[in-house]
Motif scaffolding. Structure first.
Motif, PDB file in Angstrom:
ATOM      1  N   SER A   4      55.562  30.811  51.763  1.00  0.00           N
ATOM      2  CA  SER A   4      55.377  32.250  51.595  1.00  0.00           C
ATOM      3  C   SER A   4      55.304  32.659  50.128  1.00  0.00           C
ATOM      4  N   THR A   5      55.719  31.784  49.202  1.00  0.00           N
ATOM      5  CA  THR A   5      55.645  32.116  47.786  1.00  0.00           C
ATOM      6  C   THR A   5      54.355  31.619  47.140  1.00  0.00           C
ATOM      7  N   ALA A   6      53.495  30.974  47.899  1.00  0.00           N
ATOM      8  CA  ALA A   6      52.228  30.471  47.357  1.00  0.00           C
ATOM      9  C   ALA A   6      51.291  31.647  47.070  1.00  0.00           C
ATOM     10  N   PRO A   7      50.490  31.540  46.026  1.00  0.00           N
ATOM     11  CA  PRO A   7      49.530  32.611  45.723  1.00  0.00           C
ATOM     12  C   PRO A   7      48.510  32.798  46.845  1.00  0.00           C
ATOM     13  N   LEU A   8      48.059  34.030  46.979  1.00  0.00           N
ATOM     14  CA  LEU A   8      47.015  34.343  47.944  1.00  0.00           C
ATOM     15  C   LEU A   8      45.746  34.643  47.155  1.00  0.00           C
ATOM     16  N   ARG A   9      44.653  33.987  47.530  1.00  0.00           N
ATOM     17  CA  ARG A   9      43.358  34.211  46.882  1.00  0.00           C
ATOM     18  C   ARG A   9      42.518  35.143  47.765  1.00  0.00           C
ATOM     19  N   HIS A  10      41.888  36.087  47.125  1.00  0.00           N
ATOM     20  CA  HIS A  10      41.024  37.074  47.781  1.00  0.00           C
ATOM     21  C   HIS A  10      39.630  36.858  47.202  1.00  0.00           C
ATOM     22  N   ILE A  11      38.747  36.235  47.989  1.00  0.00           N
ATOM     23  CA  ILE A  11      37.404  35.874  47.544  1.00  0.00           C
ATOM     24  C   ILE A  11      36.417  36.918  48.072  1.00  0.00           C
ATOM     25  N   VAL A  12      35.636  37.486  47.169  1.00  0.00           N
ATOM     26  CA  VAL A  12      34.640  38.492  47.544  1.00  0.00           C
ATOM     27  C   VAL A  12      33.278  37.968  47.076  1.00  0.00           C
ATOM     28  N   LEU A  13      32.399  37.682  48.026  1.00  0.00           N
ATOM     29  CA  LEU A  13      31.036  37.251  47.719  1.00  0.00           C
ATOM     30  C   LEU A  13      30.113  38.446  47.918  1.00  0.00           C
ATOM     31  N   CYS A  14      29.287  38.722  46.910  1.00  0.00           N
ATOM     32  CA  CYS A  14      28.403  39.882  46.966  1.00  0.00           C
ATOM     33  C   CYS A  14      26.944  39.479  46.828  1.00  0.00           C
ATOM     34  N   GLU A  15      26.124  40.156  47.590  1.00  0.00           N
ATOM     35  CA  GLU A  15      24.679  40.138  47.403  1.00  0.00           C
ATOM     36  C   GLU A  15      24.299  41.575  47.088  1.00  0.00           C
ATOM     37  N   PHE A  16      23.863  41.828  45.877  1.00  0.00           N
ATOM     38  CA  PHE A  16      23.512  43.176  45.459  1.00  0.00           C
ATOM     39  C   PHE A  16      22.088  43.516  45.895  1.00  0.00           C
ATOM     40  N   ILE A  17      21.799  44.812  45.993  1.00  0.00           N
ATOM     41  CA  ILE A  17      20.451  45.230  46.372  1.00  0.00           C
ATOM     42  C   ILE A  17      19.474  44.805  45.278  1.00  0.00           C
ATOM     43  N   ASP A  18      18.227  44.640  45.657  1.00  0.00           N
ATOM     44  CA  ASP A  18      17.217  44.101  44.740  1.00  0.00           C
ATOM     45  C   ASP A  18      16.989  44.954  43.501  1.00  0.00           C
ATOM     46  N   ASP A  19      17.089  46.275  43.630  1.00  0.00           N
ATOM     47  CA  ASP A  19      16.739  47.113  42.480  1.00  0.00           C
ATOM     48  C   ASP A  19      17.939  47.521  41.621  1.00  0.00           C
ATOM     49  N   ILE A  20      19.047  46.780  41.703  1.00  0.00           N
ATOM     50  CA  ILE A  20      20.174  47.075  40.826  1.00  0.00           C
ATOM     51  C   ILE A  20      19.790  46.689  39.390  1.00  0.00           C
ATOM     52  N   SER A  21      20.096  47.566  38.454  1.00  0.00           N
ATOM     53  CA  SER A  21      19.787  47.275  37.057  1.00  0.00           C
ATOM     54  C   SER A  21      20.860  46.368  36.457  1.00  0.00           C
ATOM     55  N   ALA A  22      20.508  45.706  35.387  1.00  0.00           N
ATOM     56  CA  ALA A  22      21.479  44.856  34.694  1.00  0.00           C
ATOM     57  C   ALA A  22      22.651  45.697  34.193  1.00  0.00           C
ATOM     58  N   ALA A  23      22.382  46.914  33.743  1.00  0.00           N
ATOM     59  CA  ALA A  23      23.446  47.794  33.251  1.00  0.00           C
ATOM     60  C   ALA A  23      24.399  48.194  34.373  1.00  0.00           C
ATOM     61  N   LYS A  24      23.857  48.534  35.535  1.00  0.00           N
ATOM     62  CA  LYS A  24      24.705  48.915  36.673  1.00  0.00           C
ATOM     63  C   LYS A  24      25.523  47.716  37.137  1.00  0.00           C
ATOM     64  N   HIS A  25      24.899  46.535  37.189  1.00  0.00           N
ATOM     65  CA  HIS A  25      25.612  45.323  37.582  1.00  0.00           C
ATOM     66  C   HIS A  25      26.788  45.079  36.628  1.00  0.00           C
ATOM     67  N   ALA A  26      26.533  45.186  35.328  1.00  0.00           N
ATOM     68  CA  ALA A  26      27.585  44.974  34.326  1.00  0.00           C
ATOM     69  C   ALA A  26      28.701  46.010  34.471  1.00  0.00           C
ATOM     70  N   GLU A  27      28.332  47.245  34.770  1.00  0.00           N
ATOM     71  CA  GLU A  27      29.326  48.306  34.980  1.00  0.00           C
ATOM     72  C   GLU A  27      30.222  47.971  36.177  1.00  0.00           C
ATOM     73  N   LEU A  28      29.623  47.521  37.276  1.00  0.00           N
ATOM     74  CA  LEU A  28      30.395  47.197  38.472  1.00  0.00           C
ATOM     75  C   LEU A  28      31.334  46.022  38.226  1.00  0.00           C
ATOM     76  N   VAL A  29      30.856  45.005  37.530  1.00  0.00           N
ATOM     77  CA  VAL A  29      31.711  43.860  37.203  1.00  0.00           C
ATOM     78  C   VAL A  29      32.878  44.316  36.333  1.00  0.00           C
ATOM     79  N   ARG A  30      32.596  45.145  35.342  1.00  0.00           N
ATOM     80  CA  ARG A  30      33.644  45.655  34.452  1.00  0.00           C
ATOM     81  C   ARG A  30      34.676  46.472  35.237  1.00  0.00           C
ATOM     82  N   ALA A  71      50.716  38.044  50.491  1.00  0.00           N
ATOM     83  CA  ALA A  71      50.012  38.971  51.388  1.00  0.00           C
ATOM     84  C   ALA A  71      50.437  40.424  51.181  1.00  0.00           C
ATOM     85  N   ALA A  72      51.694  40.657  50.875  1.00  0.00           N
ATOM     86  CA  ALA A  72      52.152  42.041  50.683  1.00  0.00           C
ATOM     87  C   ALA A  72      51.447  42.680  49.488  1.00  0.00           C
TER      88      ALA A  72
END
Length: 109
Positions: A4-30, A71-72
């Motif tokens: 119960s003391t082991a770390p929990l990993r939360h993996i999020v895989l994303c596929e962004f829409i085709d017309d996302i700009s590089a600036a918007k992508h960078a903003e979301l990552v930030r 988990a908590a």
């Protein structure tokens, strides 16, 4: 059984829409990365774009990994107002998302 003391990993895989700009992508990552400093219980944040040569990514381009003390902490994160605001910011730019959580284990017994 996992410790119960082991770390929990939360993996999020994303596929962004085709017309996302590089600036918007960078903003979301930030914005995603800043949740670590805004929400208690997030121990670590990592992000990277898919560079696999295997061709098994099924269209997912970005991987985000958050590490929680357990988990908590993850459960508190999921309903935290800062997380919910980020989800609202992210949703319009997502084509698909896949989330997997697991308790980190180093060896099999």
């Amino acid at each position: 059984m996992a410790c119960s003391t082991a770390p929990l990993r939360h993996i999020v895989l994303c596929e962004f829409i085709d017309d996302i700009s590089a600036a918007k992508h960078a903003e979301l990552v930030r914005e995603f990365s800043q949740l670590k400093d805004r929400i208690p219980g997030v121990l670590k944040f990592e992000w990277g774009q898919n560079v696999s040569a295997e061709g098994l990514d099924d269209g997912y381009t970005d991987c985000f990994t958050l590490t929680f003390s357990g988990a908590a902490a993850r459960d508190a994160y999921l309903v935290h107002p800062e997380h919910l605001l980020f989800v609202d910011l992210l949703k319009p730019w997502l084509g698909r998302v896949l989330v997997i959580d697991y308790v980190a284990q180093e060896t099999l017994a």
